[in-house]
Design a protein around this motif. Structure first.
Motif, PDB file in Angstrom:
ATOM      1  N   UNK A  55       0.828  -1.202   0.000  1.00 18.84           N
ATOM      2  CA  UNK A  55       0.000   0.000   0.000  1.00 18.84           C
ATOM      3  C   UNK A  55       0.861   1.250   0.000  1.00 18.84           C
ATOM      4  N   UNK A  98      -6.616   6.160  -8.189  1.00 11.95           N
ATOM      5  CA  UNK A  98      -6.371   5.242  -7.084  1.00 11.95           C
ATOM      6  C   UNK A  98      -7.697   4.794  -6.492  1.00 11.95           C
ATOM      7  N   UNK A 100      -9.117   2.890  -3.396  1.00 11.41           N
ATOM      8  CA  UNK A 100      -8.704   2.394  -2.086  1.00 11.41           C
ATOM      9  C   UNK A 100      -9.456   1.133  -1.696  1.00 11.41           C
ATOM     10  N   UNK A 101      -9.026   0.560  -0.607  1.00 14.16           N
ATOM     11  CA  UNK A 101      -9.629  -0.688  -0.170  1.00 14.16           C
ATOM     12  C   UNK A 101     -11.064  -0.529   0.296  1.00 14.16           C
ATOM     13  N   UNK A 102     -11.360   0.555   1.022  1.00 21.68           N
ATOM     14  CA  UNK A 102     -12.688   0.724   1.570  1.00 21.68           C
ATOM     15  C   UNK A 102     -13.491   1.675   0.696  1.00 21.68           C
ATOM     16  N   UNK A 104     -16.245   2.940   1.107  1.00 21.61           N
ATOM     17  CA  UNK A 104     -16.906   3.993   1.869  1.00 21.61           C
ATOM     18  C   UNK A 104     -16.021   5.224   2.027  1.00 21.61           C
ATOM     19  N   UNK A 105     -14.713   5.038   1.914  1.00 20.34           N
ATOM     20  CA  UNK A 105     -13.832   6.192   2.000  1.00 20.34           C
ATOM     21  C   UNK A 105     -13.885   7.025   0.729  1.00 20.34           C
ATOM     22  N   UNK A 106     -14.310   6.384  -0.354  1.00 25.87           N
ATOM     23  CA  UNK A 106     -14.285   7.079  -1.640  1.00 25.87           C
ATOM     24  C   UNK A 106     -15.628   7.572  -2.093  1.00 25.87           C
ATOM     25  N   UNK A 182     -11.277  -8.065  -2.286  1.00 20.76           N
ATOM     26  CA  UNK A 182     -11.448  -8.477  -0.892  1.00 20.76           C
ATOM     27  C   UNK A 182     -12.879  -8.231  -0.432  1.00 20.76           C
TER      28      UNK A 182
ATOM     29  N   UNK B   1     -15.473  -3.211   7.755  1.00 18.85           N
ATOM     30  CA  UNK B   1     -15.992  -2.707   6.472  1.00 18.85           C
ATOM     31  C   UNK B   1     -17.419  -3.141   6.249  1.00 18.85           C
ATOM     32  N   UNK B 165     -23.767  11.588   5.368  1.00 22.18           N
ATOM     33  CA  UNK B 165     -23.246  10.443   4.630  1.00 22.18           C
ATOM     34  C   UNK B 165     -22.645   9.405   5.569  1.00 22.18           C
ATOM     35  N   UNK B 166     -21.921   9.863   6.562  1.00 20.06           N
ATOM     36  CA  UNK B 166     -21.195   8.909   7.402  1.00 20.06           C
ATOM     37  C   UNK B 166     -21.889   8.570   8.716  1.00 20.06           C
ATOM     38  N   UNK B 211     -10.971   7.763   9.471  1.00 19.07           N
ATOM     39  CA  UNK B 211     -11.750   7.688   8.256  1.00 19.07           C
ATOM     40  C   UNK B 211     -11.850   9.065   7.614  1.00 19.07           C
ATOM     41  N   UNK B 215     -10.941   9.876   3.807  1.00 20.05           N
ATOM     42  CA  UNK B 215     -11.881  10.511   2.880  1.00 20.05           C
ATOM     43  C   UNK B 215     -11.220  11.728   2.258  1.00 20.05           C
ATOM     44  N   UNK B 218      -8.977  10.627  -0.415  1.00 24.80           N
ATOM     45  CA  UNK B 218      -9.724  10.220  -1.611  1.00 24.80           C
ATOM     46  C   UNK B 218     -10.184  11.453  -2.382  1.00 24.80           C
ATOM     47  N   UNK B 222      -8.886  12.772  -6.252  1.00 27.13           N
ATOM     48  CA  UNK B 222      -9.749  13.055  -7.406  1.00 27.13           C
ATOM     49  C   UNK B 222      -9.754  14.535  -7.710  1.00 27.13           C
TER      50      UNK B 222
ATOM     51  N   UNK C 227      -2.291   4.932   4.455  1.00 30.73           N
ATOM     52  CA  UNK C 227      -2.739   3.548   4.553  1.00 30.73           C
ATOM     53  C   UNK C 227      -3.234   3.218   5.940  1.00 30.73           C
ATOM     54  N   UNK C 350       0.038  -2.859   4.993  1.00 22.49           N
ATOM     55  CA  UNK C 350      -0.042  -3.943   4.005  1.00 22.49           C
ATOM     56  C   UNK C 350       1.354  -4.231   3.481  1.00 22.49           C
TER      57      UNK C 350
END
Lengths: 273, 272, 350
Positions: A55, A98, A100-102, A104-106, A182, B1, B165-166, B211, B215, B218, B222, C227, C350
């Protein structure tokens, strides 16, 4: 370990990492000089045990870590010939998507459409052009009819796919995914594989799912303890029990790599620059 | 998750009180509803409490609106349970308020207290029902767009939208931690268990904070540089605004009449 | 409980609305400074607001058969700083009114003011003042936060009484109302204090860098990477650039506590509180039993053995504050962060 490039082939390079080393602030070093070259439309899997630095490596690809982020890092990362640095972050992030794994983060906007539109909007798209871009991306992942739903109304697999769409909508040249299969049930996993296999972009996938890697990626790079220890065709890697054992990689019981038919390369789409 | 939610069949916190539908109130853009709600509520609160008839008229109006939304009465009543604490206060007021007392069924109750209790009861209930009308017919997204259009500071609205949202995600996290505790035989029965719950709250904070950082990454990945995109939604038509303005004008007329009537009677009392 | 429509009249509602809006506007500007990167303000605050909403669901018993809920203002202020906390609480209260019909829309200003601003300001001020006198360690945030929370709840209740005095639905004996509200909210405050203190303790134990109150009392920042893993540099007990709060602040905050407890309490009405009054009037007062602590030296809010009533009440109040402070410090000693050495702690790697 890294393939040799000639001048002719340089134009063909999507990603190039040269001597990338990275240490966390407390001195714990995660990467020890990684060299990697990925050509356009290649699909490369990054395999390795937990703690290998996978990662961390991914986060260098769009400038979240590394010199561009101002941290103590060494080496260069080039995306399509553009070196990743503070001044080129915008351009780099347009080219490298990119996931990501989760998911919900995106997915942080009120609806799926809003999320997919977020990236292109930041790139300056508006109006009809924006809507078309959003529709295309959602269609590519098979989520067009769920566009007006809020993310929490979707299943995990659906959210994964929308996360891929959010990045596709930016027309990235390089798609980088962290453990995309996953927590997916087999049907969702297959749907995701179908989507990724059809994309005419360069793909770099970090995964523990060796069958997934075999189906999707013709080439695999094994990362362990912050170093690339092997770089070869995926089939070759998976058929080397000694290699697998040394780096804590395991095939599912009864899985025969030779029996898998890898997904073919997609036809190059005219929209690739 | 989490292994995925059931597809919208169970209510999530992030949905608020929204009930799906296509009634006129559902179609009305949120900014119009917000302005209408605020105007209505302020007018109700400004209405003198002695003029009980006025509140009856308001109630009729709300019942009429409820009918157009086709909401199940049970749903509305259940949501009105939120009122109970201030109902208790309203009921106690006649007993503890000061001033002139009057004999009611053998009890010496304060006149001011009786009026005050009615005041809270009537205005509070009308306020709750009106608010339910808003939240049941407005999706959180619509609400966010409405606030944006009403020029509420952008950062405030954005934070609100992230929170909505969260909400689900964080509450889910909390529930899962409670579930994990319960399956190891823990039930918060007495005060000695508070440290365990507090530890979970601490863990929840750290998870939520981290988190938030992810976010942000992320967003930045973008191309985010500080301005959130404007969300799109149908704009209100002049007709829709007109309907709400007229409706409020009627409510205001009732209020003004009540005020005048109140003054008149006061004047009569003084004169007489 | 949020204030519904009709509790306070229109002028009061509008006035509190204007004040609340102004404070929130200022907080929006200041909050950006509290975060490392200003573009991170929205997602971070949004997640913290979601957290506050979630913890407000925590309830605890307060007396027989009733329970109180966590308000979270002091907790949020200690964790993310007062400006961000005000916004988070304001967002939560606004959402509760507009999305859940909880709290009157006309009373939104009052609710934001009470729950979002007063709790945060009082909680943070008290906690900050205490940090100045407690040992310079992250663990000191625990009693500081606890006492901050303890004071913030009754303080908010008093402000509510003030608002009620200005624009309330019916005339009440303000002394009675204040006494009733204070008693009730001191109990809630105790619950809030315990949960706040322990929660802050849990965060300090693993991520002290996430507790704003400990800024300047830590050795170094903990950097979190994308990460999810974070690295904590060895905790040397030295702090850089600590702004000395000054004796004035401490004296001020403690002074407020002591004045309230020591003097003002005497002017709380000696009349029976609301419930007792009702009980006497309606006739069920005889069914009341003395509480377990009735015979204690502090029973009935007076110190047994002192004849002067003002002094008796006052002394009880002062001793109460002192005991609370002592208990808080003891909790701090009991809850220590375990890792004091330099450990590289990986959360997700990871």
């Amino acid at each position: 370990m890294s393939p040799v490039t000639t001048r002719d082939e340089e134009a063909d390079v999507a990603l190039e990492l040269a001597g990338v080393a990275f240490a966390y602030p407390d001195g714990n070093q995660a990467l020890f000089g990684v060299d990697l070259l990925v050509r356009r439309q290649e699909r490369v899997a990054v395999l390795g045990p937990n703690g290998a630095g996978k990662t961390t490596l991914l986060l260098h690809l769009n400038g979240i870590l590394g010199r561009a982020a101002g941290s103590n890092a060494v080496g260069t990362v080039r995306v399509g010939g553009v070196e990743v640095s503070k001044s080129t972050l915008g351009e780099v992030r347009r080219r490298v998507g990119l996931v990501f794994q989760d998911p919900d983060d995106q997915l942080f906007m009120p609806t799926v459409r809003d999320d997919v539109a977020f990236g292109p909007t930041n790139l300056g798209l508006r109006g009809d052009e924006l809507q078309t871009r959003v529709d295309e991306a959602l269609d590519a992942v098979g989520m067009l009819r769920l566009g007006d739903r809020p993310p929490h109304h979707l299943s995990f697999g659906q959210r994964r796919r929308v996360a891929v769409a959010t990045v596709l909508a930016m027309h990235c040249e390089v798609l980088v995914l962290d453990e995309p299969s996953s927590n997916l049930d087999p049907a969702s996993r297959r749907e995701l594989l179908d989507v990724l296999a059809d994309l005419p972009v360069t793909v770099v996938v970090v995964t523990h799912d060796l069958p997934f890697a075999l189906e999707l990626c013709e080439r695999s790079v094994v990362l362990d303890d912050g170093r690339i220890v092997h770089d070869a065709a995926t089939l070759e890697v998976l058929q080397d029990p000694g290699l697998l054992a040394r780096h804590r990689l395991e095939l599912p019981v009864g899985f025969d790599p030779a029996a898998v038919v890898p997904r073919g390369r997609a036809r190059p789409s005219p929209s690739i620059p | 998750m989490g292994a995925g939610h059931t597809h919208g069949s169970s209510r999530s916190v992030s949905d608020g009180l929204y009930v799906h539908g296509a009634t006129p109130l559902h179609r009305l853009p949120a900014e119009v509803k917000l302005v209408g709600l605020l105007a209505f509520v302020l007018t109700v609160v400004a209405t003198p409490r002695e003029q009980a008839w006025a509140f009856g008229v308001y109630a009729l109006l709300l019942v009429g609106l409820l009918a157009t939304t086709r909401l199940r009465p049970g749903l509305v009543l259940r949501r009105m349970v939120i009122e109970v604490p201030f109902l208790v206060f309203a009921v106690l007021l006649p007993f503890v308020a000061l001033g002139e007392r009057v004999d009611v069924l053998g009890l010496q109750l304060s006149v001011d207290g009786l009026l005050g209790g009615f005041n809270i009861l009537a205005k509070g209930t009308l306020g709750v029902v009106a608010a339910i009308l808003l939240s049941a017919t407005t999706t959180p997204r619509d609400l966010i767009v409405g606030l944006q259009r009403l020029r509420v500071p952008a950062l405030f609205v954005t934070i609100l939208s992230f929170m909505v949202r969260y909400l689900d995600v964080v509450v889910d996290d909390m529930r899962r931690m409670a579930l994990a505790r319960a399956s190891r035989g823990f039930e918060a029965k007495h005060l000695g268990h508070v440290p365990v719950v507090a530890k979970a709250a601490g863990a929840l904070f750290i998870r939520s904070y981290e988190r938030g950082e992810r976010v942000h990454l992320a967003m930045v990945s973008r191309g985010f540089t500080g301005t959130m995109p404007q969300l799109t939604a149908p704009s209100p038509t002049t007709r829709q605004w007109a309907v709400v303005v007229v409706a409020w004008a009627l409510v205001a007329t009732v209020a003004v009449t009540a005020v005048v009537a109140g003054d008149r009677t006061a004047w009569l009392v003084v004169a007489g | 409980m949020h204030v519904p429509d009709g509790f306070l009249d229109v002028p009061t509602s509008i006035a509190t609305g204007v004040v609340a809006a102004a404070v929130v506007a200022v907080s929006l500007r200041r909050a950006r400074d509290e975060l490392a990167e200003s573009t991170a303000a929205a997602p971070m605050a949004g997640l913290v607001a979601a957290f506050v909403f979630a913890v407000q669901m925590l309830n605890f018993p307060v007396g027989v058969g009733t329970s109180g809920h966590l308000m979270g203002g002091a907790l949020a202020a200690v964790l993310v700083g007062p400006w961000t906390a005000i916004i988070c609480l304001a967002v939560v209260v606004t959402l509760q009114a507009l999305l859940f019909a909880d709290g009157g829309v006309s009373a939104l200003g009052s609710n934001v003011f009470l729950i979002g601003i007063v709790t945060v300001v009082v909680g943070y001020a008290v906690a900050k003042a205490l940090m100045a006198v407690l040992p310079k360690r992250p663990a000191s945030a625990v009693p500081a936060a606890a006492i901050g929370a303890l004071v913030s709840v009754p303080a908010t209740a008093l402000v509510f009484v003030g608002l009620y005095a200005v624009g309330g639905a019916a005339e009440l004996d303000l002394g009675q109302l204040a006494a009733f509200m204070l008693t009730w909210h001191v109990l809630i405050g105790i619950g809030e204090a315990v949960i706040t203190g322990l929660t802050v303790g849990a965060v300090v134990a693993t991520r002290p860098d996430l507790v704003r109150l400990t800024r300047g009392y830590r050795s170094s920042l903990v950097l979190t990477d994308a990460d999810g893993s974070s690295r904590e540099v060895s905790a040397a007990p030295v702090s850089e650039g600590v702004r000395r709060i000054g004796v004035g602040w401490v004296a001020g905050a403690l002074g407020v506590c002591l004045v309230l407890a020591g003097l003002v309490s005497s002017f709380a009405s000696a009349n029976p509180d609301g419930l007792e009054y009702v009980a006497e009037r309606v006739g069920f007062i005889d069914t009341a039993e003395d509480s377990v602590v009735a015979g204690s030296p502090f029973g009935d809010y007076a110190v047994v053995g002192i004849d002067n009533p003002i002094l008796a009440t006052g002394l009880a109040g002062v001793l109460g504050v002192a005991i609370a402070l002592a208990v808080g410090v003891l909790i701090a000693r009991a809850v220590r962060p375990r890792a004091q050495g330099g450990t590289a702690r990986d959360t997700e790697k990871v």
